[in-house]
Design a protein around this motif. Sequence first.
Motif, mmCIF file in Angstrom:
data_model
loop_
_atom_site.group_PDB
_atom_site.id
_atom_site.type_symbol
_atom_site.label_atom_id
_atom_site.label_comp_id
_atom_site.label_asym_id
_atom_site.label_seq_id
_atom_site.Cartn_x
_atom_site.Cartn_y
_atom_site.Cartn_z
ATOM 1 N N UNK A 81 -7.710 7.100 -5.375
ATOM 2 C CA UNK A 81 -7.662 5.667 -5.071
ATOM 3 C C UNK A 81 -9.078 5.100 -5.036
ATOM 4 N N UNK A 82 -9.978 5.805 -4.373
ATOM 5 C CA UNK A 82 -11.367 5.341 -4.258
ATOM 6 C C UNK A 82 -12.014 5.195 -5.635
ATOM 7 N N UNK A 83 -11.700 6.114 -6.553
ATOM 8 C CA UNK A 83 -12.245 6.014 -7.909
ATOM 9 C C UNK A 83 -11.795 4.729 -8.589
ATOM 10 N N UNK A 84 -10.519 4.378 -8.408
ATOM 11 C CA UNK A 84 -10.009 3.129 -8.975
ATOM 12 C C UNK A 84 -10.684 1.917 -8.344
ATOM 13 N N UNK A 85 -10.826 1.964 -7.033
ATOM 14 C CA UNK A 85 -11.479 0.857 -6.318
ATOM 15 C C UNK A 85 -12.919 0.675 -6.813
ATOM 16 N N UNK A 86 -13.674 1.757 -6.864
ATOM 17 C CA UNK A 86 -15.078 1.685 -7.300
ATOM 18 C C UNK A 86 -15.186 1.157 -8.727
ATOM 19 N N UNK A 87 -14.314 1.640 -9.596
ATOM 20 C CA UNK A 87 -14.362 1.218 -10.996
ATOM 21 C C UNK A 87 -14.060 -0.276 -11.130
ATOM 22 N N UNK A 91 0.778 -1.240 0.000
ATOM 23 C CA UNK A 91 0.000 0.000 0.000
ATOM 24 C C UNK A 91 0.812 1.294 0.000
ATOM 25 N N UNK A 92 2.103 1.233 0.371
ATOM 26 C CA UNK A 92 2.887 2.469 0.364
ATOM 27 C C UNK A 92 2.845 3.099 -1.023
ATOM 28 N N UNK A 93 2.690 4.405 -1.083
ATOM 29 C CA UNK A 93 2.555 5.142 -2.350
ATOM 30 C C UNK A 93 1.333 4.679 -3.147
ATOM 31 N N UNK A 94 0.313 4.153 -2.446
ATOM 32 C CA UNK A 94 -0.923 3.678 -3.075
ATOM 33 C C UNK A 94 -0.700 2.474 -3.988
ATOM 34 N N UNK A 95 0.489 1.869 -3.933
ATOM 35 C CA UNK A 95 0.761 0.735 -4.808
ATOM 36 C C UNK A 95 1.236 1.122 -6.188
ATOM 37 N N UNK A 97 -4.497 -1.729 8.851
ATOM 38 C CA UNK A 97 -3.768 -0.502 9.168
ATOM 39 C C UNK A 97 -3.761 0.503 8.027
ATOM 40 N N UNK A 98 -4.156 0.064 6.828
ATOM 41 C CA UNK A 98 -4.171 0.947 5.664
ATOM 42 C C UNK A 98 -5.579 1.242 5.171
ATOM 43 N N UNK A 99 -6.586 0.994 6.021
ATOM 44 C CA UNK A 99 -7.965 1.151 5.564
ATOM 45 C C UNK A 99 -8.328 2.598 5.207
ATOM 46 N N UNK A 100 -7.599 3.561 5.760
ATOM 47 C CA UNK A 100 -7.885 4.967 5.444
ATOM 48 C C UNK A 100 -7.535 5.320 3.999
ATOM 49 N N UNK A 101 -6.861 4.417 3.301
ATOM 50 C CA UNK A 101 -6.492 4.683 1.916
ATOM 51 C C UNK A 101 -7.710 4.940 1.044
ATOM 52 N N UNK A 102 -8.842 4.354 1.434
ATOM 53 C CA UNK A 102 -10.065 4.509 0.641
ATOM 54 C C UNK A 102 -10.597 5.941 0.714
ATOM 55 N N UNK A 103 -10.117 6.729 1.658
ATOM 56 C CA UNK A 103 -10.555 8.124 1.768
ATOM 57 C C UNK A 103 -9.839 9.036 0.771
#
Length: 344
Positions: free
Chosen positions: A243-249, A203-207, A233-239
Motif C-alpha cells: 500500500x505504501x508503495x502505491x501511496x508514494x508513487x 479502506x477495508x481490503x486496502x480498497x 482509524x485506518x492510518x496504520x494502513x500506510x505501514x
Amino acid sequence: MNTENQVLGLIKLSDYIKAFLAKKPEDHNEDDVNIELLLKKSEIENPWFTVDNQKFALKQWADLLTEENIKNWLKNYSISKISKRVGLILAGNIPLVGFHDVISVVLSNHIPVIKLSSKDKYLIPFLLKKWKEFSGDQIQFEFVEKLENFDAVIATGSNNTARYLEYYFKNHLSIIRKNRTSVAVLKGDETEAELQLLAKDIFQYFGLGCRNVTRIFIPQDFVINRLFESFLGFQDIINHNKYANNYDYNRAVYLLNQDKFWDNNFVMLKEDDKLFSPLSVINFSRYESLDDVKKFIAENEENIQCVVAKEELGFNSISFGEAQNPGLDTYADNVDTMKFLELV
C-alpha cells in the motif's frame, strides 16, 4: 445431490468458522493451528491478503450463512433436476470474492469447475473440503488449470480481459464480469460516526474490492478535513509495504505534474470527476444539485457496483459501513447468478 444436506453442511461450516474465530491462540487445537498456518501461507504468497483481512472475510461469510438467510435466498429459485458443469473463473482481488459463485452453483444442483485465481488459492479449497465433509459428501466440485468440458461459464476479469473472455466463450451460456467500483454521496450533515463507517467502505481490503468507495460526491460547502478526521482509524494502513508503495508513487506523480491534491500522509483526496481512482487516492467532486449526481450515476451504472448514502437522499443505496457486507441475494455486476443458473 441432496440440497437439504448441502444447506445443513453450510450451516455447520458457518458454526465451524465462528468457533475458530472465537478462540484465543492458546486454546487452538490442531485443526485451528492448521487454519492459522493456511492463512499465513496465503499472506506470504499474496501480501494483500493479510491474516486480519482473511479473517474478516471468513467472519462475513460465517455471519451470512445462517439457516434463515440461506432458505430465504433459495426459496426464490428453482433447483435444477439435472446437474450441469459450470465453469468458474474466479477473481482474486479480495479474499473469498469468488465463494458466492461457488455456493450458487452447488446449491443450484450443478457442479462448479473452478479455475482459482493465483492470488486466492487456499481458502476456497479449504472451505469446500469442509463443506463436503459437513454435508455428508453431498457436494461435487473440481479444480482445474484450464476450463474444458463445461455447459456454462461465469468469469470475472478486468475490462481488457473481459473482451477476450466474451470472444472465447461466445458460443457458451455465460456471465462475463468487468471492472466495477463504488461511490458515496454525502448530504453534508453526516455525523462523525457515519463518516467513520464510510472510512470502512473505503479502506477495508486496502480498497481493492469492487464494493470499495473510490469516488465521493460532497456538497459545495463541505469541509474536506472532516473526511481526513474520519479516516484516522485506518492510518496504520500506510505501514503495509505494498500500500505504501502505491501511496508514494501516486504522490510523486501528482507532485511532478503539479496536480492539486489533499494529503494526510496515508491517503490522498483529489478533486476529479473520474469514477475510478488509483490505490491510496480517493476522488471527490462537489455538487450543486443531487439531480446532477443521480444523472452521473445513471450514466455510469454499468461501472458502479453500489452507492453508499443516506436512504433519504433517494438513491438505491446501502448504509455507511455496509459496503463489504452484501447479502446472499446481492450479486456482482447486479446480474442474478441464481436466475442464470436456472437456465443452464
